[in-house]
Write a protein that holds these residues in place. Structure first.
Motif, PDB file in Angstrom:
ATOM      1  N   ARG A   1     -23.225  -7.150  20.017  1.00 34.55           N
ATOM      2  CA  ARG A   1     -23.525  -7.031  18.584  1.00 34.55           C
ATOM      3  C   ARG A   1     -25.016  -7.015  18.289  1.00 34.55           C
ATOM      4  O   ARG A   1     -25.482  -6.259  17.443  1.00 34.55           O
ATOM      5  N   LEU A   2     -25.743  -7.857  18.989  1.00 34.46           N
ATOM      6  CA  LEU A   2     -27.177  -7.953  18.732  1.00 34.46           C
ATOM      7  C   LEU A   2     -27.865  -6.639  19.117  1.00 34.46           C
ATOM      8  O   LEU A   2     -28.637  -6.064  18.351  1.00 34.46           O
TER       9      LEU A   2
ATOM     10  N   GLY B   1     -26.386  -3.709  19.579  1.00 34.23           N
ATOM     11  CA  GLY B   1     -25.868  -2.618  18.760  1.00 34.23           C
ATOM     12  C   GLY B   1     -26.548  -2.575  17.403  1.00 34.23           C
ATOM     13  O   GLY B   1     -26.896  -1.505  16.900  1.00 34.23           O
ATOM     14  N   ASP B   2     -26.737  -3.745  16.842  1.00 33.14           N
ATOM     15  CA  ASP B   2     -27.396  -3.850  15.539  1.00 33.14           C
ATOM     16  C   ASP B   2     -28.816  -3.286  15.609  1.00 33.14           C
ATOM     17  O   ASP B   2     -29.248  -2.547  14.725  1.00 33.14           O
ATOM     18  N   GLY B   3     -29.523  -3.636  16.676  1.00 32.82           N
ATOM     19  CA  GLY B   3     -30.899  -3.166  16.857  1.00 32.82           C
ATOM     20  C   GLY B   3     -30.955  -1.657  17.056  1.00 32.82           C
ATOM     21  O   GLY B   3     -31.797  -0.971  16.478  1.00 32.82           O
TER      22      GLY B   3
ATOM     23  N   ARG C   1     -28.691   0.545  16.160  1.00 34.61           N
ATOM     24  CA  ARG C   1     -28.308   1.235  14.923  1.00 34.61           C
ATOM     25  C   ARG C   1     -29.487   1.294  13.953  1.00 34.61           C
ATOM     26  O   ARG C   1     -29.780   2.344  13.379  1.00 34.61           O
ATOM     27  N   ALA C   2     -30.171   0.167  13.786  1.00 33.12           N
ATOM     28  CA  ALA C   2     -31.308   0.132  12.862  1.00 33.12           C
ATOM     29  C   ALA C   2     -32.388   1.114  13.304  1.00 33.12           C
ATOM     30  O   ALA C   2     -32.964   1.844  12.490  1.00 33.12           O
TER      31      ALA C   2
ATOM     32  N   GLN D   1     -31.262   4.676  12.586  1.00 39.86           N
ATOM     33  CA  GLN D   1     -31.297   4.971  11.149  1.00 39.86           C
ATOM     34  C   GLN D   1     -32.724   5.204  10.695  1.00 39.86           C
ATOM     35  O   GLN D   1     -33.000   6.090   9.889  1.00 39.86           O
TER      36      GLN D   1
ATOM     37  N   TRP E   1     -20.859   3.140  14.292  1.00 32.38           N
ATOM     38  CA  TRP E   1     -20.952   2.198  15.414  1.00 32.38           C
ATOM     39  C   TRP E   1     -19.550   1.747  15.809  1.00 32.38           C
ATOM     40  O   TRP E   1     -18.870   1.095  15.030  1.00 32.38           O
TER      41      TRP E   1
ATOM     42  N   GLN F   1     -17.316  -0.540  18.477  1.00 31.40           N
ATOM     43  CA  GLN F   1     -17.626  -1.707  19.306  1.00 31.40           C
ATOM     44  C   GLN F   1     -16.679  -1.876  20.487  1.00 31.40           C
ATOM     45  O   GLN F   1     -16.769  -2.861  21.210  1.00 31.40           O
TER      46      GLN F   1
ATOM     47  N   GLU G   1     -22.211   1.657   5.843  1.00 29.49           N
ATOM     48  CA  GLU G   1     -23.526   1.684   5.241  1.00 29.49           C
ATOM     49  C   GLU G   1     -23.370   1.753   3.734  1.00 29.49           C
ATOM     50  O   GLU G   1     -22.533   2.497   3.228  1.00 29.49           O
TER      51      GLU G   1
END
Ligand code: CA
Length: 221
Positions: free
Chosen positions: A10-11, A13-15, A17-18, A21, A29, A31, A183
């Motif tokens: 998650r960490l 993936g979050d990074g 994705r950001a 974007q 995304w 998982q 989003e």
């Protein structure tokens, strides 16, 4: 440009994705491997960033099934295991590129751009409408020979309208090209981008079809 990101961490993936974007990509995304498989069956992505170690279905299996289904989307695999056999297996299974974790987000963005350039659209044609010229390979736009600076989302709206010249695209269809899953979509975002495009290019370029959506005519106005 819409990317499918497949990453169970998650960490991380979050990074990622950001970062994507920020570079102007819309990102869905997934998982786990099964969610990725469903997403690939459901939507035409411009590229996939695929982790190999995934719950429910391995990244290698996701890739193999996509290729077996004749899905030629460019795939960049992420692997924590910097071993030669892994990379060979990934490339043999139909991956187009790979990155070894940990990697730099800037490098991921650059490799994705390279993949998109040489990937499935090597001869993606330049789109022209009167004084307007949009070059998908260079992601550049000019008006009467002069370059015009567009934000990533303004560009995406213009590209979608030009590809569908002569057809009306609804606000929802345009939003789908601009945003990934979950989003937040500002309710008047599309109107704002169209407004900017008219201001930067020409007021008459994009027609509003009241109650339906927007279109660019097939012939120059
Ligand atoms: Ca993983």
């Amino acid at each position: 440009m819409k990317i499918l990101l497949v990453e169970d961490d998650r960490l991380l993936g979050d990074g990622i994705r950001a970062g994507l974007q920020q570079a102007g990509f819309a990102v869905d995304w997934a998982q786990d491997g099964r969610a990725a498989e469903l997403a690939l069956a459901d939507e035409a992505y411009d590229a996939v960033v695929l982790d190999l170690g995934l719950p429910r279905l391995s990244g290698m299996e996701v890739l193999a099934r996509a290729r077996a289904a004749r899905n030629a989307v460019p795939v960049l695999i992420l692997t924590a295991r910097d071993t030669v056999p892994d990379r060979i297996a990934g490339l043999d299974a139909g991956a187009d590129d790979y990155l070894v974790k940990p990697f730099d987000l800037g490098e991921l963005q650059a490799r994705l751009r390279a993949l998109l350039r040489r990937g499935k659209n090597p001869a993606e044609p330049v789109l022209e409408r009167g004084a307007l010229r949009l070059d998908p390979a260079a992601r550049s736009v000019s008006w009467a020979g002069r370059p015009v600076e567009l934000s990533a989302r303004e560009y995406a709206v213009l590209h979608a309208l030009l590809l569908n010249a002569g057809r009306v695209l609804s606000k929802a269809q345009l939003e789908e090209k601009l945003y990934g899953w979950g989003e937040e979509i500002e309710s008047n975002a599309v109107e704002v981008f169209v407004h900017h495009l008219r201001r930067k290019l020409a007021p008459e370029l994009i027609r509003t079809v009241r109650g339906v959506g927007y279109m660019i005519s097939r012939e120059p106005a």
